[in-house]
Design a protein around this motif. Structure first.
Motif, PDB file in Angstrom:
ATOM      1  N   GLU A  62      50.031  36.194  30.612  1.00 29.24           N
ATOM      2  CA  GLU A  62      50.577  36.906  31.754  1.00 29.24           C
ATOM      3  C   GLU A  62      51.149  38.230  31.281  1.00 29.24           C
ATOM      4  O   GLU A  62      51.794  38.298  30.232  1.00 29.24           O
ATOM      5  CB  GLU A  62      51.672  36.062  32.420  1.00 29.24           C
ATOM      6  N   ILE A  63      50.879  39.277  32.019  1.00 30.93           N
ATOM      7  CA  ILE A  63      51.412  40.592  31.663  1.00 30.93           C
ATOM      8  C   ILE A  63      52.232  41.130  32.825  1.00 30.93           C
ATOM      9  O   ILE A  63      51.961  40.824  33.991  1.00 30.93           O
ATOM     10  CB  ILE A  63      50.293  41.590  31.288  1.00 30.93           C
ATOM     11  N   GLU A  64      53.226  41.934  32.494  1.00 35.86           N
ATOM     12  CA  GLU A  64      54.066  42.561  33.508  1.00 35.86           C
ATOM     13  C   GLU A  64      53.604  43.993  33.715  1.00 35.86           C
ATOM     14  O   GLU A  64      53.410  44.749  32.760  1.00 35.86           O
ATOM     15  CB  GLU A  64      55.528  42.528  33.083  1.00 35.86           C
ATOM     16  N   ILE A  65      53.426  44.355  34.970  1.00 34.85           N
ATOM     17  CA  ILE A  65      53.014  45.704  35.338  1.00 34.85           C
ATOM     18  C   ILE A  65      54.038  46.208  36.343  1.00 34.85           C
ATOM     19  O   ILE A  65      53.998  45.862  37.523  1.00 34.85           O
ATOM     20  CB  ILE A  65      51.600  45.710  35.934  1.00 34.85           C
ATOM     21  N   GLY A  66      54.971  46.990  35.856  1.00 31.51           N
ATOM     22  CA  GLY A  66      56.095  47.369  36.700  1.00 31.51           C
ATOM     23  C   GLY A  66      56.897  46.133  37.058  1.00 31.51           C
ATOM     24  O   GLY A  66      57.314  45.364  36.191  1.00 31.51           O
ATOM     25  N   LYS A  67      57.060  45.897  38.346  1.00 35.16           N
ATOM     26  CA  LYS A  67      57.793  44.723  38.804  1.00 35.16           C
ATOM     27  C   LYS A  67      56.854  43.591  39.202  1.00 35.16           C
ATOM     28  O   LYS A  67      57.290  42.572  39.751  1.00 35.16           O
ATOM     29  CB  LYS A  67      58.681  45.104  39.991  1.00 35.16           C
ATOM     30  N   THR A  68      55.570  43.780  38.898  1.00 36.83           N
ATOM     31  CA  THR A  68      54.564  42.813  39.305  1.00 36.83           C
ATOM     32  C   THR A  68      53.942  42.161  38.082  1.00 36.83           C
ATOM     33  O   THR A  68      53.910  42.748  37.009  1.00 36.83           O
ATOM     34  CB  THR A  68      53.460  43.515  40.132  1.00 36.83           C
ATOM     35  N   LYS A  69      53.447  40.945  38.254  1.00 38.24           N
ATOM     36  CA  LYS A  69      52.818  40.243  37.142  1.00 38.24           C
ATOM     37  C   LYS A  69      51.343  39.996  37.430  1.00 38.24           C
ATOM     38  O   LYS A  69      50.909  39.949  38.576  1.00 38.24           O
ATOM     39  CB  LYS A  69      53.528  38.912  36.892  1.00 38.24           C
ATOM     40  N   ALA A  70      50.581  39.856  36.365  1.00 41.22           N
ATOM     41  CA  ALA A  70      49.165  39.553  36.485  1.00 41.22           C
ATOM     42  C   ALA A  70      48.791  38.537  35.417  1.00 41.22           C
ATOM     43  O   ALA A  70      49.382  38.500  34.343  1.00 41.22           O
ATOM     44  CB  ALA A  70      48.332  40.820  36.323  1.00 41.22           C
ATOM     45  N   THR A  71      47.796  37.732  35.728  1.00 37.64           N
ATOM     46  CA  THR A  71      47.264  36.759  34.786  1.00 37.64           C
ATOM     47  C   THR A  71      45.880  37.208  34.349  1.00 37.64           C
ATOM     48  O   THR A  71      45.093  37.699  35.160  1.00 37.64           O
ATOM     49  CB  THR A  71      47.185  35.363  35.431  1.00 37.64           C
ATOM     50  N   LEU A  72      45.568  37.038  33.063  1.00 38.86           N
ATOM     51  CA  LEU A  72      44.292  37.490  32.532  1.00 38.86           C
ATOM     52  C   LEU A  72      43.291  36.353  32.443  1.00 38.86           C
ATOM     53  O   LEU A  72      43.621  35.244  32.009  1.00 38.86           O
ATOM     54  CB  LEU A  72      44.477  38.099  31.140  1.00 38.86           C
ATOM     55  N   PHE A  73      42.065  36.662  32.854  1.00 41.16           N
ATOM     56  CA  PHE A  73      40.932  35.768  32.694  1.00 41.16           C
ATOM     57  C   PHE A  73      39.869  36.496  31.875  1.00 41.16           C
ATOM     58  O   PHE A  73      39.939  37.711  31.680  1.00 41.16           O
ATOM     59  CB  PHE A  73      40.364  35.374  34.059  1.00 41.16           C
ATOM     60  N   ALA A  74      38.894  35.757  31.384  1.00 46.69           N
ATOM     61  CA  ALA A  74      37.861  36.361  30.555  1.00 46.69           C
ATOM     62  C   ALA A  74      36.497  35.776  30.888  1.00 46.69           C
ATOM     63  O   ALA A  74      36.368  34.614  31.282  1.00 46.69           O
ATOM     64  CB  ALA A  74      38.161  36.160  29.071  1.00 46.69           C
ATOM     65  N   GLY A  75      35.486  36.614  30.734  1.00 50.01           N
ATOM     66  CA  GLY A  75      34.100  36.196  30.882  1.00 50.01           C
ATOM     67  C   GLY A  75      33.256  37.027  29.934  1.00 50.01           C
ATOM     68  O   GLY A  75      33.783  37.678  29.023  1.00 50.01           O
ATOM     69  N   GLU A  76      31.948  37.044  30.157  1.00 49.03           N
ATOM     70  CA  GLU A  76      31.061  37.802  29.279  1.00 49.03           C
ATOM     71  C   GLU A  76      29.923  38.430  30.064  1.00 49.03           C
ATOM     72  O   GLU A  76      29.451  37.866  31.056  1.00 49.03           O
ATOM     73  CB  GLU A  76      30.450  36.896  28.190  1.00 49.03           C
ATOM     74  N   LEU A  77      29.480  39.589  29.577  1.00 47.51           N
ATOM     75  CA  LEU A  77      28.223  40.177  30.000  1.00 47.51           C
ATOM     76  C   LEU A  77      27.170  39.859  28.940  1.00 47.51           C
ATOM     77  O   LEU A  77      27.437  39.136  27.974  1.00 47.51           O
ATOM     78  CB  LEU A  77      28.379  41.694  30.159  1.00 47.51           C
ATOM     79  N   ALA A  78      25.988  40.413  29.113  1.00 52.22           N
ATOM     80  CA  ALA A  78      24.949  40.277  28.100  1.00 52.22           C
ATOM     81  C   ALA A  78      25.434  40.852  26.776  1.00 52.22           C
ATOM     82  O   ALA A  78      26.381  41.654  26.749  1.00 52.22           O
ATOM     83  CB  ALA A  78      23.682  41.008  28.561  1.00 52.22           C
ATOM     84  N   GLU A  79      24.800  40.431  25.692  1.00 54.41           N
ATOM     85  CA  GLU A  79      25.158  40.867  24.341  1.00 54.41           C
ATOM     86  C   GLU A  79      26.569  40.418  23.957  1.00 54.41           C
ATOM     87  O   GLU A  79      27.190  40.985  23.065  1.00 54.41           O
ATOM     88  CB  GLU A  79      25.041  42.395  24.199  1.00 54.41           C
TER      89      GLU A  79
END
Length: 248
Positions: A62-79
């Motif tokens: 979880e990261i804080e961006i100003g007074k708001t929070k976000a959760t990180l997800f991950a995926g992949e493209l080709a290569e």
């Protein structure tokens, strides 16, 4: 031998994770091509509702961006190109990317200012210090301004490329919304992101990015004319030495 670069590609839509038009196709196909050339390239976009149709997993970060929070997800493209998805349900858990057909969401300025701030915070949170952040269209136009405004030495060597896919979409909003950008006041004037009495995310990218490009050599020339410049032709003429047309 070509030197390897660390590149973060930021876009509001990336195929196959999210798509409304050609921007998604470019943002989804260019990174694997850069990876083949030997570059360390990664991609960032919002995690929209229907992104769940693609294989992704939570990074439990979880990261804080100003007074708001976000959760990180991950995926992949080709290569095996890593894709980072920024989850904030209040901004991106919606049926459409930009607004219902024929309209735009009233908080789009806040939504995409959040994305631009998130791009920088994600880099630091993941300890990925790119040489270049490749910004695409108005949704990412504040990233170059945030880098210019930052006093954090961690960001000091990062350079920006701003790609114009469609100059007609400019991300223009009331200047009353300028505080949501969290930029210093002097960025609000005519030398900054002010555009005919409004604030323009597109203008921010055009003014503050280190380099500019667009989708073809012909379009590069056309957008520097009054007929197809959508009011931005003067800025583009001033920055012509930094503007290149590269065929998609």
């Amino acid at each position: 031998m070509r030197s390897s670069l660390k590149i973060l590609v930021v876009a509001a839509e990336v195929f196959p994770f999210a798509k409304t038009g050609g921007l998604a196709d470019v943002a989804g196909s260019l990174p694997p091509a850069l990876k083949k050339l030997g570059h360390d390239v990664r991609v960032l976009l919002p995690k929209y509702t229907y992104t769940n149709s693609q294989p992704i997993h939570s990074l439990n970060q979880e990261i804080e961006i100003g007074k708001t929070k976000a959760t990180l997800f991950a995926g992949e493209l080709a290569e095996n190109v890593p894709v980072y998805l920024v989850e904030n349900n209040s901004y991106f858990d919606r049926e459409y990317l930009y607004g219902e057909p024929g309209s735009e969401y009233s908080d789009n300025a806040e939504r995409f200012a959040f994305l631009c701030q998130a791009a920088l915070e994600v880099c630091k949170a993941l300890d990925f210090q790119p040489d270049i952040i490749h910004c695409n269209d108005w949704h990412t136009g504040l990233i170059p301004a945030y880098l210019k405004a930052s006093e954090d030495p961690w960001y000091s060597k990062i350079r920006t490329l701003f790609s114009i896919h469609n100059l007609g979409y400019q991300g223009n909003f009331s200047m009353d919304e300028f505080p949501i950008t969290a930029l210093p006041d002097h960025f609000s004037g005519p030398e900054g992101i002010e555009f005919y009495g409004k604030m323009s995310f597109l203008k921010s990218g055009l003014v503050f990015a280190d380099a500019l490009n667009t989708v073809s050599p012909r379009y590069c020339k056309e957008i520097q004319t009054a007929g197809l410049g959508f009011g931005m032709e003067g800025i583009l003429q001033q920055r012509s030495n930094s503007l290149t047309g590269i065929l998609n």
